[in-house]
Design an enzyme around this catalytic site. Sequence first.
Site, PDB file in Angstrom:
ATOM      1  N   ASP A 134       5.787   3.791   5.940  1.00 13.50           N
ATOM      2  CA  ASP A 134       4.967   2.737   6.534  1.00 13.50           C
ATOM      3  C   ASP A 134       5.094   1.426   5.785  1.00 13.50           C
ATOM      4  O   ASP A 134       5.432   0.409   6.357  1.00 13.50           O
ATOM      5  CB  ASP A 134       3.506   3.171   6.599  1.00 13.50           C
ATOM      6  CG  ASP A 134       2.603   2.089   7.127  1.00 13.50           C
ATOM      7  OD1 ASP A 134       3.001   1.403   8.081  1.00 13.50           O
ATOM      8  OD2 ASP A 134       1.514   1.899   6.581  1.00 13.50           O
TER       9      ASP A 134
ATOM     10  N   ASP B 197      -0.111   4.475   1.120  1.00 10.13           N
ATOM     11  CA  ASP B 197      -0.378   5.523   2.107  1.00 10.13           C
ATOM     12  C   ASP B 197       0.313   5.245   3.432  1.00 10.13           C
ATOM     13  O   ASP B 197       0.825   4.159   3.668  1.00 10.13           O
ATOM     14  CB  ASP B 197      -1.881   5.691   2.323  1.00 10.13           C
ATOM     15  CG  ASP B 197      -2.541   4.417   2.835  1.00 10.13           C
ATOM     16  OD1 ASP B 197      -2.243   3.337   2.302  1.00 10.13           O
ATOM     17  OD2 ASP B 197      -3.364   4.500   3.756  1.00 10.13           O
TER      18      ASP B 197
ATOM     19  N   ASP C  61       3.699  -6.292   3.343  1.00 14.89           N
ATOM     20  CA  ASP C  61       3.508  -5.330   4.426  1.00 14.89           C
ATOM     21  C   ASP C  61       3.742  -6.075   5.725  1.00 14.89           C
ATOM     22  O   ASP C  61       3.086  -7.074   6.006  1.00 14.89           O
ATOM     23  CB  ASP C  61       2.083  -4.769   4.392  1.00 14.89           C
ATOM     24  CG  ASP C  61       1.875  -3.621   5.368  1.00 14.89           C
ATOM     25  OD1 ASP C  61       2.841  -3.210   6.042  1.00 14.89           O
ATOM     26  OD2 ASP C  61       0.743  -3.142   5.460  1.00 14.89           O
TER      27      ASP C  61
ATOM     28  N   GLU D  48      -4.980   2.238   2.830  1.00 19.02           N
ATOM     29  CA  GLU D  48      -4.970   1.093   3.743  1.00 19.02           C
ATOM     30  C   GLU D  48      -5.187   1.556   5.173  1.00 19.02           C
ATOM     31  O   GLU D  48      -5.835   0.885   5.962  1.00 19.02           O
ATOM     32  CB  GLU D  48      -3.630   0.349   3.602  1.00 19.02           C
ATOM     33  CG  GLU D  48      -3.545  -0.940   4.396  1.00 19.02           C
ATOM     34  CD  GLU D  48      -2.848  -0.797   5.745  1.00 19.02           C
ATOM     35  OE1 GLU D  48      -2.799  -1.788   6.486  1.00 19.02           O
ATOM     36  OE2 GLU D  48      -2.367   0.309   6.077  1.00 19.02           O
ATOM     37  N   GLU D  49      -4.649   2.721   5.506  1.00 16.42           N
ATOM     38  CA  GLU D  49      -4.633   3.189   6.891  1.00 16.42           C
ATOM     39  C   GLU D  49      -5.990   3.648   7.415  1.00 16.42           C
ATOM     40  O   GLU D  49      -6.253   3.541   8.607  1.00 16.42           O
ATOM     41  CB  GLU D  49      -3.625   4.327   7.048  1.00 16.42           C
ATOM     42  CG  GLU D  49      -2.196   3.950   6.711  1.00 16.42           C
ATOM     43  CD  GLU D  49      -1.586   2.932   7.647  1.00 16.42           C
ATOM     44  OE1 GLU D  49      -2.168   2.601   8.700  1.00 16.42           O
ATOM     45  OE2 GLU D  49      -0.490   2.432   7.311  1.00 16.42           O
TER      46      GLU D  49
ATOM     47  N   HIS E 108       0.840  -1.203   0.000  1.00 23.25           N
ATOM     48  CA  HIS E 108       0.000   0.000   0.000  1.00 23.25           C
ATOM     49  C   HIS E 108       0.866   1.242   0.000  1.00 23.25           C
ATOM     50  O   HIS E 108       1.993   1.247   0.492  1.00 23.25           O
ATOM     51  CB  HIS E 108      -1.003  -0.006   1.159  1.00 23.25           C
ATOM     52  CG  HIS E 108      -0.401   0.112   2.522  1.00 23.25           C
ATOM     53  ND1 HIS E 108      -0.194   1.322   3.141  1.00 23.25           N
ATOM     54  CD2 HIS E 108       0.038  -0.827   3.388  1.00 23.25           C
ATOM     55  CE1 HIS E 108       0.331   1.122   4.333  1.00 23.25           C
ATOM     56  NE2 HIS E 108       0.493  -0.180   4.509  1.00 23.25           N
TER      57      HIS E 108
END
Length: 146
Positions: free
Chosen positions: A80, A43, A134, A110-111, A41
């Site tokens: 991240d 973000d 991730d 995603e967050e 991801h």
Amino acid sequence: MVDFGKNLGLQTIQDRTGNVIIKKLATTGMESRQTVILQSHLDMVHQKNGDTIFNFDTQGIEMYVDGDWVKAKGTTLGADNGIGVATIMSILASSDIAHPSIEALFTIDEETGMTGAKELDPSNLSGTILLNLDTEEDDELTIGCA
């Protein structure tokens, strides 16, 4: 990511949600292997310390090296899922890593709601194996199913 894929001359798709898919054909001898989707991801969570004055819209992250660690002054580092994104970008840019066909899937949001995953149009993908890159740790591998 769109520019990155196009600059490599690879088929690059941005779906209506904002996810980016970059497709790379298999290297010689790997054409009959299953297509692999590599997913990360894009973000991150923007946070700063209570005593830090910082505007994420106008300022760049102030990084520094502390021993073996890269850290940020008063804010989150901004990486991240950066290791997953960077790993996929390295594979896409490489000309010397043998691989089956790859579909690099870069999801958004995603967050704060998983919008990228929830709104993903599966017709843009043909892969039968998906590896989500991730993790919280750089020295362990987690195998799971959701």
